[in-house]
Write a protein that holds these residues in place. Sequence first.
Motif, mmCIF file in Angstrom:
data_model
loop_
_atom_site.group_PDB
_atom_site.id
_atom_site.type_symbol
_atom_site.label_atom_id
_atom_site.label_comp_id
_atom_site.label_asym_id
_atom_site.label_seq_id
_atom_site.Cartn_x
_atom_site.Cartn_y
_atom_site.Cartn_z
ATOM 1 N N ASN A 1 26.045 -0.195 21.421
ATOM 2 C CA ASN A 1 25.675 -0.604 20.049
ATOM 3 C C ASN A 1 25.021 -1.981 19.991
ATOM 4 O O ASN A 1 25.199 -2.723 19.026
ATOM 5 C CB ASN A 1 26.892 -0.625 19.113
ATOM 6 N N GLN B 1 20.144 -0.943 17.218
ATOM 7 C CA GLN B 1 20.409 0.120 16.245
ATOM 8 C C GLN B 1 19.728 1.441 16.610
ATOM 9 O O GLN B 1 20.168 2.492 16.188
ATOM 10 C CB GLN B 1 19.955 -0.341 14.865
ATOM 11 N N SER B 2 18.644 1.359 17.364
ATOM 12 C CA SER B 2 17.892 2.575 17.647
ATOM 13 C C SER B 2 16.987 2.366 18.855
ATOM 14 O O SER B 2 16.743 1.223 19.274
ATOM 15 C CB SER B 2 17.009 2.928 16.448
ATOM 16 N N GLU C 1 14.157 0.146 17.919
ATOM 17 C CA GLU C 1 14.444 -1.292 17.938
ATOM 18 C C GLU C 1 14.317 -1.835 19.365
ATOM 19 O O GLU C 1 13.788 -2.938 19.581
ATOM 20 C CB GLU C 1 15.848 -1.561 17.378
ATOM 21 N N ARG D 1 18.512 -10.787 14.060
ATOM 22 C CA ARG D 1 17.992 -10.251 12.797
ATOM 23 C C ARG D 1 18.197 -11.312 11.730
ATOM 24 O O ARG D 1 19.302 -11.860 11.602
ATOM 25 C CB ARG D 1 18.728 -8.963 12.420
#
Length: 240
Positions: free
Chosen positions: A141, A144-145, A148, A183
């Motif tokens: 984790n 997020q993807s 990303e 972020r």
Amino acid sequence: MRKKELLYEGKAKRIWKTDDENLLIAEFKDDLTAFDAQKKSEAKGKGALNCQISANLFKLLEENGIPTHFVECISENEMVVKKADMIMIEVVVRNIATGSLTKRLGIPDGTKLPFALVEFYYKNDELHDPLINDEHALILNLAQSESELEELKRLGREINVILKSFFDKANLNLVDFKVEFGRDKDGKIVLADEISPDSCRFWDKSSGQKLDKDLFRHDLGDIKVAYEEVLRRITEVMGV
Ligand code: ADP
Ligand code: UDP
């Protein structure tokens, strides 16, 4: 803007809260560590040099379209930055093989790579920052993807293109470097932390001389003199 309590003290910086919840102060320390902090020392003035080098490089990158956390310098070793939710991945970009790459894969030291190699390391001192792949990053984790992770790679490569051509003008080969992203309050990925001779390798293009933390890692010379020279060349090329 006022400096408030200490949020975090790391190996090379102290991070302070401010009275603006979206801004932090990064204070660059004179401490030097290498090999998982097993080797430690101090170099008076290193913090100020890294702060000024990082500030100049963040400005250069912003001017070239890379979003960064940099706001302004407020003393010789302190800068105001935008608070970021840090992505616990160290993004390493390499142009020339050296360091852990030569040890891991047996590529001879100094080999020019056919293209810029981007690697992810899990930022975790207890685990000694292991090399990870995209699937590890997703399982942990850390991102997020998949897209990303692709953005981190794209930004790493873009930063490399900008810095490589800049340092070329300073007669330095940008051998490799590590960057960290976070972020911001709007969820946008921004370049954070620092870009300095602690986190990059620079080899003089004429003499091959190292002008980075390898001098400390391998007891090869005075890092203060080398970092001063890097800052001098950066300001010369920038014309400031
Ligand atoms: P380390 O944690 O590896 O010992 P430092 O001494 O450089 O490293 O500590 C600085 C810490 O601040 C790092 O953990 C880094 O991820 C974090 N950091 C850098 N920039 C920001 C930012 N804009 N917002 C929040 N944290 C940041
Ligand atoms: N690097 C860094 N922090 C780390 C690990 C590496 O800034 O925790 C930088 C290092 O200065 C070099 C690049 O990332 O510019 C690649 O380092 P490498 O993997 O070769 O590691 P090392 O040889 O230092 O173990």
